[in-house]
Design an enzyme around this catalytic site. Structure first.
Site, PDB file in Angstrom:
ATOM      1  CB  SER A   1      -0.970   0.007   1.184  1.00 32.48           C
ATOM      2  OG  SER A   1      -0.298  -0.202   2.405  1.00 32.48           O
TER       3      SER A   1
ATOM      4  CG  HIS B   1      -0.978  -5.146   2.134  1.00 31.85           C
ATOM      5  ND1 HIS B   1      -0.264  -5.026   3.289  1.00 31.85           N
ATOM      6  CD2 HIS B   1      -0.925  -3.905   1.532  1.00 31.85           C
ATOM      7  CE1 HIS B   1       0.203  -3.777   3.404  1.00 31.85           C
ATOM      8  NE2 HIS B   1      -0.189  -3.085   2.348  1.00 31.85           N
TER       9      HIS B   1
ATOM     10  CG  HIS C   1       5.803  -9.329   7.536  1.00 31.32           C
ATOM     11  ND1 HIS C   1       6.786  -8.550   6.980  1.00 31.32           N
ATOM     12  CD2 HIS C   1       4.720  -8.512   7.700  1.00 31.32           C
ATOM     13  CE1 HIS C   1       6.319  -7.326   6.818  1.00 31.32           C
ATOM     14  NE2 HIS C   1       5.072  -7.267   7.232  1.00 31.32           N
TER      15      HIS C   1
ATOM     16  NE  ARG D   1       2.810  -4.108  12.248  1.00 32.53           N
ATOM     17  CZ  ARG D   1       2.578  -4.215  10.936  1.00 32.53           C
ATOM     18  NH1 ARG D   1       2.064  -3.167  10.284  1.00 32.53           N
ATOM     19  NH2 ARG D   1       2.834  -5.316  10.275  1.00 32.53           N
TER      20      ARG D   1
ATOM     21  CG  ASP E   1      -3.315  -7.914   9.160  1.00 35.61           C
ATOM     22  OD1 ASP E   1      -3.703  -6.804   9.551  1.00 35.61           O
ATOM     23  OD2 ASP E   1      -2.652  -8.077   8.131  1.00 35.61           O
TER      24      ASP E   1
HETATM   25  N1  CMX Z   1       0.460 -19.961   5.766  1.00 36.38           N
HETATM   26  C1  CMX Z   1       0.843 -20.913   4.864  1.00 36.38           C
HETATM   27  N2  CMX Z   1       1.873 -20.779   4.027  1.00 36.38           N
HETATM   28  C2  CMX Z   1       2.597 -19.657   4.125  1.00 36.38           C
HETATM   29  C3  CMX Z   1       2.307 -18.635   5.064  1.00 36.38           C
HETATM   30  C4  CMX Z   1       1.182 -18.819   5.882  1.00 36.38           C
HETATM   31  N3  CMX Z   1       0.783 -17.889   6.750  1.00 36.38           N
HETATM   32  N4  CMX Z   1       3.214 -17.646   4.923  1.00 36.38           N
HETATM   33  C5  CMX Z   1       4.048 -18.016   3.922  1.00 36.38           C
HETATM   34  N5  CMX Z   1       3.665 -19.227   3.442  1.00 36.38           N
HETATM   35  C6  CMX Z   1       4.231 -19.961   2.294  1.00 36.38           C
HETATM   36  C7  CMX Z   1       4.103 -19.084   1.050  1.00 36.38           C
HETATM   37  O1  CMX Z   1       2.788 -19.160   0.508  1.00 36.38           O
HETATM   38  C8  CMX Z   1       5.170 -19.669   0.177  1.00 36.38           C
HETATM   39  O2  CMX Z   1       4.688 -20.895  -0.333  1.00 36.38           O
HETATM   40  P1  CMX Z   1       4.973 -21.366  -1.867  1.00 36.38           P
HETATM   41  O3  CMX Z   1       6.474 -21.372  -1.997  1.00 36.38           O
HETATM   42  O4  CMX Z   1       4.350 -22.707  -1.964  1.00 36.38           O
HETATM   43  O5  CMX Z   1       4.344 -20.323  -2.737  1.00 36.38           O
HETATM   44  C9  CMX Z   1       6.269 -20.001   1.179  1.00 36.38           C
HETATM   45  O6  CMX Z   1       5.624 -20.124   2.449  1.00 36.38           O
HETATM   46  C10 CMX Z   1       7.357 -18.949   1.265  1.00 36.38           C
HETATM   47  O7  CMX Z   1       6.757 -17.697   1.527  1.00 36.38           O
HETATM   48  P2  CMX Z   1       7.552 -16.606   2.400  1.00 36.38           P
HETATM   49  O8  CMX Z   1       8.777 -16.230   1.618  1.00 36.38           O
HETATM   50  O9  CMX Z   1       7.714 -17.060   3.788  1.00 36.38           O
HETATM   51  O10 CMX Z   1       6.508 -15.398   2.436  1.00 36.38           O
HETATM   52  P3  CMX Z   1       6.286 -14.244   1.368  1.00 36.38           P
HETATM   53  O11 CMX Z   1       7.253 -13.152   1.643  1.00 36.38           O
HETATM   54  O12 CMX Z   1       6.248 -14.778  -0.030  1.00 36.38           O
HETATM   55  O13 CMX Z   1       4.799 -13.785   1.705  1.00 36.38           O
HETATM   56  C11 CMX Z   1       3.001 -13.179   3.115  1.00 36.38           C
HETATM   57  C12 CMX Z   1       4.505 -13.047   2.848  1.00 36.38           C
HETATM   58  C13 CMX Z   1       2.598 -12.199   4.208  1.00 36.38           C
HETATM   59  C14 CMX Z   1       2.238 -12.802   1.818  1.00 36.38           C
HETATM   60  C15 CMX Z   1       2.701 -14.646   3.533  1.00 36.38           C
HETATM   61  O14 CMX Z   1       3.391 -14.956   4.724  1.00 36.38           O
HETATM   62  C16 CMX Z   1       1.211 -14.919   3.692  1.00 36.38           C
HETATM   63  O15 CMX Z   1       0.537 -15.219   2.701  1.00 36.38           O
HETATM   64  N6  CMX Z   1       0.660 -14.780   4.950  1.00 36.38           N
HETATM   65  C17 CMX Z   1      -0.763 -14.926   5.195  1.00 36.38           C
HETATM   66  C18 CMX Z   1      -1.491 -13.635   4.790  1.00 36.38           C
HETATM   67  C19 CMX Z   1      -1.212 -12.508   5.768  1.00 36.38           C
HETATM   68  O16 CMX Z   1      -1.275 -12.670   6.979  1.00 36.38           O
HETATM   69  N7  CMX Z   1      -0.925 -11.310   5.208  1.00 36.38           N
HETATM   70  C20 CMX Z   1      -0.765 -10.099   6.039  1.00 36.38           C
HETATM   71  C21 CMX Z   1       0.679  -9.604   6.076  1.00 36.38           C
HETATM   72  C22 CMX Z   1       0.768  -8.312   6.836  1.00 36.38           C
HETATM   73  C23 CMX Z   1       0.266  -7.156   6.022  1.00 36.38           C
HETATM   74  O17 CMX Z   1       0.866  -6.838   4.976  1.00 36.38           O
HETATM   75  O18 CMX Z   1      -0.746  -6.549   6.368  1.00 36.38           O
END
Ligand code: CMX
Length: 437
Positions: A240, A270, A317, A326, A372
């Site tokens: 964002s 996000h 994250h 947070r 979150d």
């Molecule tokens: N549950 C299951 N799998 C997860 C996970 C979770 N909470 N977090 C990461 N992973 C997985 C990813 O999907 C990825 O899998 P693939 O390789 O099969 O695609 C793998 O672990 C590696 O990901 P990462 O490098 O650890 O995480 P990213 O930097 O790519 O993504 C984020 C970060 C936040 C998008 C991810 O952790 C996620 O999807 N979390 C759940 C959604 C969430 O809580 N988002 C809010 C974040 C805070 C905000 O911005 O507001």
């Protein structure tokens, strides 16, 4: 010139001059190198923009102008129940100084004076079906208010580049002042039959927002001060903030660039994760048929979610590698104020169980909770149960950081952002050349 604007002008002029001189001498120094994996991996960690208002450390979490969240809770002027007023954080982010209580009161008054929302914004909102997602309504309302943009008007009149910061500051204060009214209007029309609540001029910015939402509990007002403070900024690279920065670099005015940033916040990876977390918890409780599941039941449900190929919302994250401060600030708040809430207890049990399971997957870089993971349970406790609204709360808070940063971008004369993209053909040729060399 008002005192905050004057201070910003002094600070920004001095830093812009200093940076120009530094760049003249050291502009060719390499700040980073980029790997192909980073290019394919969502640009993680690539240093590519300036952002004065806050900085994120993977292990320590967010610092606003060098101050951690516990330090802000200690140092910023507070409301009646002890949580900092977000006006103080905005002041800090904008000029880098902890304000006095009088300065914060002055800013609360500024927000009161600037809070008049153009009437057509409400007419536009009323034309939408009430079940339109609250984030869609929020984005449209911000865009509708753009008719009042001081920046757009001054640009059309022919403003000099050196003065861009001035109308950006005016739009920034006006937008922040108006958001609670607009956001509360969306909440009341979506979930309370359009029975709107007039603002209370005695209240500070966050408490007045709580009041207009229709939750009179002083505890909720205090929570809103904390909530609006901790969600305000997370350095510049998050989706964002980066969107506001990118769109703002085209000299699209603060209303339009902030609205664009909110479209990014509305994504489930996000900001929308806050609604997804509580939705996931409610679904789990429904499926298990209990409000007080055991850790074993929760672990089983987490494994089922993962087996369905879904993420555990609120966990992981892109940058952080420790529990999000947070999250910890909200946990501390809940421990002090609502420790016996069932839904809060569920969040804490998930915290005990989820990181181990995510770690065992072997691919998740950060198994810890993010911001979150906790917010929804506290909101539910105070009666704000309509979780599709949660990301709007996040958005109102996020305005403080991204708009303060926009003032800095315009003051420092940041140019149009235009990084380089590559084709797969380029990548293949690049690898071939490297191998030949
Ligand atoms: N549950 C299951 N799998 C997860 C996970 C979770 N909470 N977090 C990461 N992973 C997985 C990813 O999907 C990825 O899998 P693939 O390789 O099969 O695609 C793998 O672990 C590696 O990901 P990462 O490098 O650890 O995480 P990213 O930097 O790519 O993504 C984020 C970060 C936040 C998008 C991810 O952790 C996620 O999807 N979390 C759940 C959604 C969430 O809580 N988002 C809010 C974040 C805070 C905000 O911005 O507001």
């Amino acid at each position: 010139m008002d005192p905050l604007k004057q201070r910003f002008y002094e600070k920004a002029s001095a830093l812009t001059k200093e940076m120009k001189a530094l760049l003249k001498e050291h502009g060719q120094l390499k700040a980073d190198e980029v790997t192909l994996s980073q290019i394919f991996g969502g640009a993680r960690g690539i240093k590519m923009m300036m952002w004065e208002t806050s900085e994120l450390d993977a292990n320590e979490g967010i610092r606003f102008r060098g101050y951690s969240i516990p330090q802000l809770q200690e140092l910023l002027p507070a409301g009646p129940l002890g949580e900092p007023k977000p006006e103080g954080l905005f002041w800090l982010m904008l000029v880098g100084e902890i304000p006095t209580a009088e300065q914060v009161d002055w800013l609360s008054e500024q927000f009161r004076l600037r809070a008049t929302v153009p009437e057509h914004t409400f007419t536009m909102l009323d034309s939408l079906p009430t079940d339109t997602h609250p984030m869609t309504q929020f984005i449209l309302a911000i865009t509708a208010m753009q008719t009042d943009s001081v920046f757009a008007q001054r640009y059309a009149e022919g403003i000099a580049k050196a003065d861009y910061w001035d109308p950006t500051y005016e739009d920034t204060l006006n937008i922040i002042a108006r958001l609670p009214k607009v956001a509360a209007y969306i909440y009341r029309r979506s979930f309370h039959g359009g029975q709107h609540i007039a603002p209370d001029p005695q209240l500070d910015w966050a408490a007045n927002f709580a009041h207009m939402l229709g939750i009179p509990d002083p505890g909720f007002q205090s929570l809103m001060r904390l909530y609006m403070t901790i969600h305000a900024d997370h350095e510049g690279g998050n989706a964002s903030a980066h969107t506001v920065h990118l769109v703002g670099s085209t000299l699209s005015d603060p209303y339009l660039s902030f609205a664009a940033g909110m479209t990014a916040l509305a994504g489930p990876l996000h900001g929308l994760a806050n609604q997804e977390v509580i939705k996931w918890i409610f679904e789990m409780l429904d499926e298990l048929g209990t409000r007080t599941p055991s850790k074993e039941q929760i672990a089983d449900y987490i494994n089922r979610t993962l087996a369905e190929g879904k993420v555990i919302p609120g966990y992981g994250h892109a940058v952080l590698r420790q529990p999000d401060p947070r999250f910890m600030a909200q946990k501390k708040y809940a421990e002090a104020n609502l420790a016996d809430s069932d839904i809060v207890q569920v969040v804490w049990k998930v915290f005990e169980v989820a990181p181990g399971i995510l770690n065992d997957l072997g691919k998740v870089k950060n198994p810890w909770p993010n911001v979150d993971a906790h917010s929804g349970a506290i909101l539910v406790h105070y009666g704000l149960t309509e979780y599709s609204y949660y990301t709007v709360l996040f958005g109102v808070s996020r305005a403080l950081g991204v708009l303060a940063a926009s003032c800095w971008s315009r003051a420092m004369g940041m140019p149009l952002e235009r990084p380089k993209s590559l084709t797969s053909e380029w990548v293949k040729n690049f690898i071939k050349k490297q191998q030949e060399a």
